[in-house]
Design a protein around this motif. Structure first.
Motif, PDB file in Angstrom:
ATOM      1  N   MET A 132       0.840  -1.199   0.000  1.00 33.12           N
ATOM      2  CA  MET A 132       0.000   0.000   0.000  1.00 33.12           C
ATOM      3  C   MET A 132       0.877   1.251   0.000  1.00 33.12           C
ATOM      4  SD  MET A 132      -2.999   1.049   2.678  1.00 33.12           S
ATOM      5  CE  MET A 132      -3.976   2.521   2.425  1.00 33.12           C
ATOM      6  N   ALA A 133       0.563   2.202  -0.870  1.00 31.72           N
ATOM      7  CA  ALA A 133       1.365   3.415  -0.989  1.00 31.72           C
ATOM      8  C   ALA A 133       1.234   4.278   0.261  1.00 31.72           C
ATOM      9  CB  ALA A 133       0.941   4.209  -2.216  1.00 31.72           C
ATOM     10  N   ARG A 134       2.325   4.930   0.618  1.00 32.21           N
ATOM     11  CA  ARG A 134       2.305   5.837   1.754  1.00 32.21           C
ATOM     12  C   ARG A 134       1.431   7.049   1.428  1.00 32.21           C
ATOM     13  NH1 ARG A 134       6.886   5.363   5.325  1.00 32.21           N
ATOM     14  NH2 ARG A 134       6.867   7.613   5.612  1.00 32.21           N
ATOM     15  N   PRO A 135       0.741   7.615   2.420  1.00 30.05           N
ATOM     16  CA  PRO A 135      -0.154   8.753   2.158  1.00 30.05           C
ATOM     17  C   PRO A 135       0.534   9.925   1.471  1.00 30.05           C
ATOM     18  CG  PRO A 135      -0.545   7.882   4.347  1.00 30.05           C
ATOM     19  CD  PRO A 135       0.657   7.161   3.814  1.00 30.05           C
ATOM     20  N   GLU A 136       1.787  10.221   1.875  1.00 26.69           N
ATOM     21  CA  GLU A 136       2.480  11.373   1.295  1.00 26.69           C
ATOM     22  C   GLU A 136       2.864  11.162  -0.158  1.00 26.69           C
ATOM     23  OE1 GLU A 136       5.605   9.238   3.941  1.00 26.69           O
ATOM     24  OE2 GLU A 136       3.461   9.688   3.977  1.00 26.69           O
ATOM     25  N   HIS A 137       2.765   9.906  -0.657  1.00 31.01           N
ATOM     26  CA  HIS A 137       3.044   9.630  -2.067  1.00 31.01           C
ATOM     27  C   HIS A 137       1.792   9.722  -2.936  1.00 31.01           C
ATOM     28  CE1 HIS A 137       6.927   7.167  -1.052  1.00 31.01           C
ATOM     29  NE2 HIS A 137       7.026   8.454  -0.779  1.00 31.01           N
ATOM     30  N   GLN A 138       0.642   9.823  -2.299  1.00 30.55           N
ATOM     31  CA  GLN A 138      -0.611   9.833  -3.051  1.00 30.55           C
ATOM     32  C   GLN A 138      -1.063  11.245  -3.409  1.00 30.55           C
ATOM     33  OE1 GLN A 138      -3.654   7.230  -1.300  1.00 30.55           O
ATOM     34  NE2 GLN A 138      -2.052   6.124  -0.192  1.00 30.55           N
ATOM     35  N   LYS A 139      -1.104  12.120  -2.407  1.00 28.15           N
ATOM     36  CA  LYS A 139      -1.576  13.493  -2.617  1.00 28.15           C
ATOM     37  C   LYS A 139      -0.878  14.419  -1.633  1.00 28.15           C
ATOM     38  CE  LYS A 139      -6.351  12.213  -3.904  1.00 28.15           C
ATOM     39  NZ  LYS A 139      -7.768  12.383  -3.522  1.00 28.15           N
ATOM     40  N   PRO A 140      -0.867  15.727  -1.879  1.00 28.10           N
ATOM     41  CA  PRO A 140      -0.422  16.675  -0.864  1.00 28.10           C
ATOM     42  C   PRO A 140      -1.323  16.564   0.368  1.00 28.10           C
ATOM     43  CG  PRO A 140      -0.564  17.729  -3.009  1.00 28.10           C
ATOM     44  CD  PRO A 140      -1.202  16.387  -3.158  1.00 28.10           C
ATOM     45  N   PRO A 141      -0.823  16.882   1.547  1.00 25.45           N
ATOM     46  CA  PRO A 141      -1.614  16.678   2.775  1.00 25.45           C
ATOM     47  C   PRO A 141      -2.932  17.433   2.800  1.00 25.45           C
ATOM     48  CG  PRO A 141       0.323  18.031   3.189  1.00 25.45           C
ATOM     49  CD  PRO A 141       0.488  17.451   1.831  1.00 25.45           C
ATOM     50  N   GLU A 142      -2.956  18.655   2.233  1.00 19.88           N
ATOM     51  CA  GLU A 142      -4.201  19.429   2.254  1.00 19.88           C
ATOM     52  C   GLU A 142      -5.276  18.808   1.365  1.00 19.88           C
ATOM     53  OE1 GLU A 142      -1.441  21.552  -0.724  1.00 19.88           O
ATOM     54  OE2 GLU A 142      -1.311  20.366   1.131  1.00 19.88           O
ATOM     55  N   LEU A 143      -4.860  17.973   0.401  1.00 16.13           N
ATOM     56  CA  LEU A 143      -5.813  17.279  -0.466  1.00 16.13           C
ATOM     57  C   LEU A 143      -6.111  15.880   0.036  1.00 16.13           C
ATOM     58  CD1 LEU A 143      -4.505  18.328  -4.008  1.00 16.13           C
ATOM     59  CD2 LEU A 143      -6.310  19.391  -2.619  1.00 16.13           C
ATOM     60  N   TYR A 144      -5.106  15.230   0.589  1.00 17.13           N
ATOM     61  CA  TYR A 144      -5.307  13.866   1.104  1.00 17.13           C
ATOM     62  C   TYR A 144      -6.297  13.864   2.264  1.00 17.13           C
ATOM     63  CZ  TYR A 144      -4.273   9.243   2.993  1.00 17.13           C
ATOM     64  OH  TYR A 144      -4.390   7.950   3.458  1.00 17.13           O
ATOM     65  N   TYR A 145      -6.115  14.807   3.209  1.00 15.81           N
ATOM     66  CA  TYR A 145      -7.013  14.899   4.355  1.00 15.81           C
ATOM     67  C   TYR A 145      -8.165  15.840   4.021  1.00 15.81           C
ATOM     68  CZ  TYR A 145      -3.479  12.427   7.056  1.00 15.81           C
ATOM     69  OH  TYR A 145      -2.588  11.480   7.510  1.00 15.81           O
ATOM     70  N   ASP A 146      -9.062  15.368   3.143  1.00 11.33           N
ATOM     71  CA  ASP A 146     -10.239  16.144   2.767  1.00 11.33           C
ATOM     72  C   ASP A 146     -11.377  15.868   3.745  1.00 11.33           C
ATOM     73  OD1 ASP A 146     -10.911  13.560   2.136  1.00 11.33           O
ATOM     74  OD2 ASP A 146     -10.998  13.881  -0.035  1.00 11.33           O
ATOM     75  N   ASP A 147     -12.588  16.314   3.417  1.00  7.08           N
ATOM     76  CA  ASP A 147     -13.723  16.140   4.328  1.00  7.08           C
ATOM     77  C   ASP A 147     -13.992  14.668   4.618  1.00  7.08           C
ATOM     78  OD1 ASP A 147     -14.149  18.853   4.552  1.00  7.08           O
ATOM     79  OD2 ASP A 147     -15.516  18.930   2.841  1.00  7.08           O
ATOM     80  N   THR A 148     -13.931  13.831   3.587  1.00  4.08           N
ATOM     81  CA  THR A 148     -14.202  12.403   3.769  1.00  4.08           C
ATOM     82  C   THR A 148     -13.166  11.754   4.672  1.00  4.08           C
ATOM     83  OG1 THR A 148     -15.192  12.302   1.564  1.00  4.08           O
ATOM     84  CG2 THR A 148     -14.532  10.219   2.565  1.00  4.08           C
ATOM     85  N   GLU A 149     -11.887  12.023   4.401  1.00  2.51           N
ATOM     86  CA  GLU A 149     -10.817  11.412   5.190  1.00  2.51           C
ATOM     87  C   GLU A 149     -10.817  11.941   6.623  1.00  2.51           C
ATOM     88  OE1 GLU A 149      -7.800   8.634   5.586  1.00  2.51           O
ATOM     89  OE2 GLU A 149      -9.064   9.048   3.819  1.00  2.51           O
ATOM     90  N   ALA A 150     -11.131  13.213   6.798  1.00  5.66           N
ATOM     91  CA  ALA A 150     -11.155  13.803   8.132  1.00  5.66           C
ATOM     92  C   ALA A 150     -12.257  13.182   8.996  1.00  5.66           C
ATOM     93  CB  ALA A 150     -11.356  15.312   8.039  1.00  5.66           C
ATOM     94  N   LYS A 151     -13.447  12.967   8.404  1.00  7.38           N
ATOM     95  CA  LYS A 151     -14.545  12.347   9.157  1.00  7.38           C
ATOM     96  C   LYS A 151     -14.231  10.896   9.473  1.00  7.38           C
ATOM     97  CE  LYS A 151     -18.079  15.406   7.202  1.00  7.38           C
ATOM     98  NZ  LYS A 151     -19.256  15.512   6.305  1.00  7.38           N
ATOM     99  N   LYS A 152     -13.612  10.199   8.507  1.00  6.09           N
ATOM    100  CA  LYS A 152     -13.218   8.805   8.739  1.00  6.09           C
ATOM    101  C   LYS A 152     -12.190   8.730   9.869  1.00  6.09           C
ATOM    102  CE  LYS A 152     -12.150   6.684   5.004  1.00  6.09           C
ATOM    103  NZ  LYS A 152     -11.325   6.217   3.849  1.00  6.09           N
ATOM    104  N   TYR A 153     -11.272   9.677   9.860  1.00 11.13           N
ATOM    105  CA  TYR A 153     -10.229   9.753  10.873  1.00 11.13           C
ATOM    106  C   TYR A 153     -10.845   9.966  12.262  1.00 11.13           C
ATOM    107  CZ  TYR A 153      -5.583  11.084  12.660  1.00 11.13           C
ATOM    108  OH  TYR A 153      -4.403  11.144  13.349  1.00 11.13           O
TER     109      TYR A 153
END
Length: 285
Positions: free
Chosen positions: A1-22
């Motif tokens: 599984m790819a590391r989060p920082e390799h997928q998107k910039p942090p401000e895009l990776y932690y969007d509304d969906t990811e923040a609520k899941k978190y």
């Protein structure tokens, strides 16, 4: 599984969906609580005294809650507006201020204002270039230089992070040294694949009696290989004067490679190393 920082910039990776899941994940919350408690322990703040702490990459405020329970005030920064929004909706923090900020642009506070700094799972994001114009080395240097200025002398900064390789560890620690920090890398449970955790423990000026804390999950009867101490550039220079070292010949291949490596660390554009680097040229006819 790819590391989060390799997928998107942090401000895009932690969007509304990811923040609520978190925020809904009890497993993630338990991990963050344990990491925050360990970081607070490594700060070694005086018992019974309320201090002002900077939380870098505060997210939804889980680490801030741990600081509040221990009687401290805190200021939190995070690059994700969605994570900060979820934290404010939960309204669990009452002695804090949070705002959206990119730590790679520097720490925007006046000198000597914080008694300590913690950061959970954020530092590794600085090592990645999210755009073609982004220079990780310059961002890392800017971050540590301004962080050092914002700390009270003798205070600590504790970073829990997930380095991708040893090069990232060396990049971060060397930047901290140049900024004036002392301290080192601490690894809890080094022999466990799941429980192993990396902490960068930095001192903004050593006070009498201060020393690197001990890692968890090691045999205290044996020499400890899980901490790496380093000293500031000035202190290392003074120690080196007492030893006679062989000087590298000027313009030799080793001298050129060392110079190019220093330029890369300073963020300068440097040509790649090749088989022809430092090669002696034949005289022209």
């Amino acid at each position: 599984m790819a590391r989060p920082e390799h997928q998107k910039p942090p401000e895009l990776y932690y969007d509304d969906t990811e923040a609520k899941k978190y925020a809904r994940s009890t497993r993630m919350q338990d991990i963050q609580v344990k990491l925050s408690e360990r970081a607070l322990e490594l700060l070694a703040l005086p018992q019974g005294a309320s201090k002002l702490i900077l939380d870098i990459g505060c997210g939804t405020g889980i680490s801030g809650t741990i600081l509040e329970k221990d009687g401290h005030f805190w200021v939190g920064t995070d690059i994700s507006e969605a994570m900060l929004k979820v934290g404010k909706q939960q309204q669990v923090n009452h002695s804090s201020d949070t705002f959206c900020h990119d730590m790679g642009t520097g720490v925007p506070f006046r000198s000597g204002v914080f008694d300590g700094v913690i950061s959970i799972s954020a530092l590794q994001w600085l090592c990645n270039a999210d755009t073609s114009t982004c220079n990780p080395i310059k961002r890392i240097n800017k971050f540590f230089n301004t962080l050092y200025a914002s700390l009270i002398r003798g205070s600590r900064a504790v970073f829990q992070f997930y380095p991708e390789n040893t090069q990232q560890v060396e990049l971060l620690t060397s930047a901290a040294i140049r900024a004036g920090f002392t301290g080192g890398l601490l690894i809890d449970y080094p022999n466990s694949a799941k429980a192993k955790k990396y902490f960068l423990v930095l001192f903004a000026g050593m006070l009498p009696g201060q020393a690197m804390p001990k890692p968890l999950g090691t045999d205290e009867a044996l020499p400890d290989p899980t901490t790496v101490d380093f000293v500031g550039e000035r202190e290392r220079r003074v120690k080196g004067k007492s030893k006679k070292s062989k000087r590298i010949p000027v313009k030799s291949r080793e001298w050129i490679l060392n110079k190019k490596e220093r330029q890369r660390r300073q963020g300068k554009d440097t040509r790649p190393d090749t088989a022809y680097t430092g090669r002696k040229r034949k005289p022209r006819f």
